[in-house]
Scaffold this motif. Structure first.
Motif, PDB file in Angstrom:
ATOM      1  N   THR A   1       0.830  -1.198   0.000  1.00 13.99           N
ATOM      2  CA  THR A   1       0.000   0.000   0.000  1.00 13.99           C
ATOM      3  C   THR A   1       0.869   1.255   0.000  1.00 13.99           C
TER       4      THR A   1
ATOM      5  N   LYS B   1       1.109   5.694  -1.420  1.00 10.12           N
ATOM      6  CA  LYS B   1       0.942   6.635  -2.513  1.00 10.12           C
ATOM      7  C   LYS B   1       2.312   7.061  -3.017  1.00 10.12           C
TER       8      LYS B   1
ATOM      9  N   ASN C   1      -1.272   4.585  -7.776  1.00  9.03           N
ATOM     10  CA  ASN C   1      -1.817   5.426  -6.708  1.00  9.03           C
ATOM     11  C   ASN C   1      -0.765   6.499  -6.422  1.00  9.03           C
ATOM     12  N   CYS C   2      -1.058   7.759  -6.779  1.00  7.78           N
ATOM     13  CA  CYS C   2      -0.017   8.782  -6.674  1.00  7.78           C
ATOM     14  C   CYS C   2      -0.574  10.164  -6.371  1.00  7.78           C
ATOM     15  N   THR C   3       0.336  11.020  -5.967  1.00 12.58           N
ATOM     16  CA  THR C   3      -0.010  12.415  -5.733  1.00 12.58           C
ATOM     17  C   THR C   3      -0.257  13.107  -7.078  1.00 12.58           C
TER      18      THR C   3
ATOM     19  N   SER D   1      -6.516   7.312  -5.943  1.00 15.69           N
ATOM     20  CA  SER D   1      -6.597   6.221  -4.971  1.00 15.69           C
ATOM     21  C   SER D   1      -6.875   4.932  -5.728  1.00 15.69           C
TER      22      SER D   1
ATOM     23  N   GLY E   1      -6.202   0.877  -0.837  1.00 13.51           N
ATOM     24  CA  GLY E   1      -5.004   1.699  -0.662  1.00 13.51           C
ATOM     25  C   GLY E   1      -3.754   1.141  -1.304  1.00 13.51           C
TER      26      GLY E   1
ATOM     27  N   ALA F   1      -0.708   0.337  -3.893  1.00 11.47           N
ATOM     28  CA  ALA F   1       0.136   1.257  -4.648  1.00 11.47           C
ATOM     29  C   ALA F   1      -0.090   1.155  -6.149  1.00 11.47           C
TER      30      ALA F   1
END
Length: 154
Positions: free
Chosen positions: A51, A53, A100-102, A138, A142, A144
């Motif tokens: 999991t 980000k 899953n990233c900013t 997302s 959760g 990655a």
């Protein structure tokens, strides 16, 4: 004698575990014509979910390792779909990877390379594929990375 794919996995020090069970109301793969459509496989190992980000909790290298874990699950699903008969596998056609990233993270392709590189290492030229690498705010549970695949079969 093991099939070349099994032999290559062993050379790489890798072993396919049982294909993961679906986490919701869907099937893990569908064969249509000469293709296997494998549902998205999430980043997980025997130790549990990977999991986090990218751009906040995880490095690009950690993301690539998560993608590699997805690739192993994709191969396990393909093996299941083929009833273990790797001789029917012709090639990997396409991977679609979700990271899953900013909002400001832009290395999604480097993350999904973890899966792409493994597929080429295991399948050789038959592992070269078309691909998409997409950032997401997302992912389920959760995780990655999540990756789906299309394989061509005989």
């Amino acid at each position: 004698m093991p099939h070349a794919i099994e032999a290559r996995l062993a050379e790489l020090g890798l072993e396919l575990k049982s294909a993961p069970a679906p986490a919701a109301n869907y099937v893990p793969w569908v064969i249509s014509g000469n293709q296997i459509f494998v549902s998205g496989q999430i980043s997980q190992t025997e130790a549990g979910l990977i999991t986090g980000k990218l751009g906040a909790d995880l490095s690009t290298e950690q993301g690539a390792q998560a993608a590699r874990a997805c690739a192993l699950s994709l191969l396990a699903q393909a093996k299941s779909a083929l009833g273990g008969d790797w001789s029917r596998l012709r090639r990997l056609v396409k991977l679609t990877g979700f990271v899953n990233c900013t909002a400001d993270f832009t290395d999604q392709p480097k993350v999904i390379n973890g899966a792409s590189d493994l597929m080429v290492a295991v399948l050789g030229e038959a592992g070269r594929h078309a691909r998409a690498a997409v950032g997401a705010p997302s992912l389920p549970m959760g995780v990655a990375v999540e990756i789906e695949a299309i394989f061509e079969i005989a």
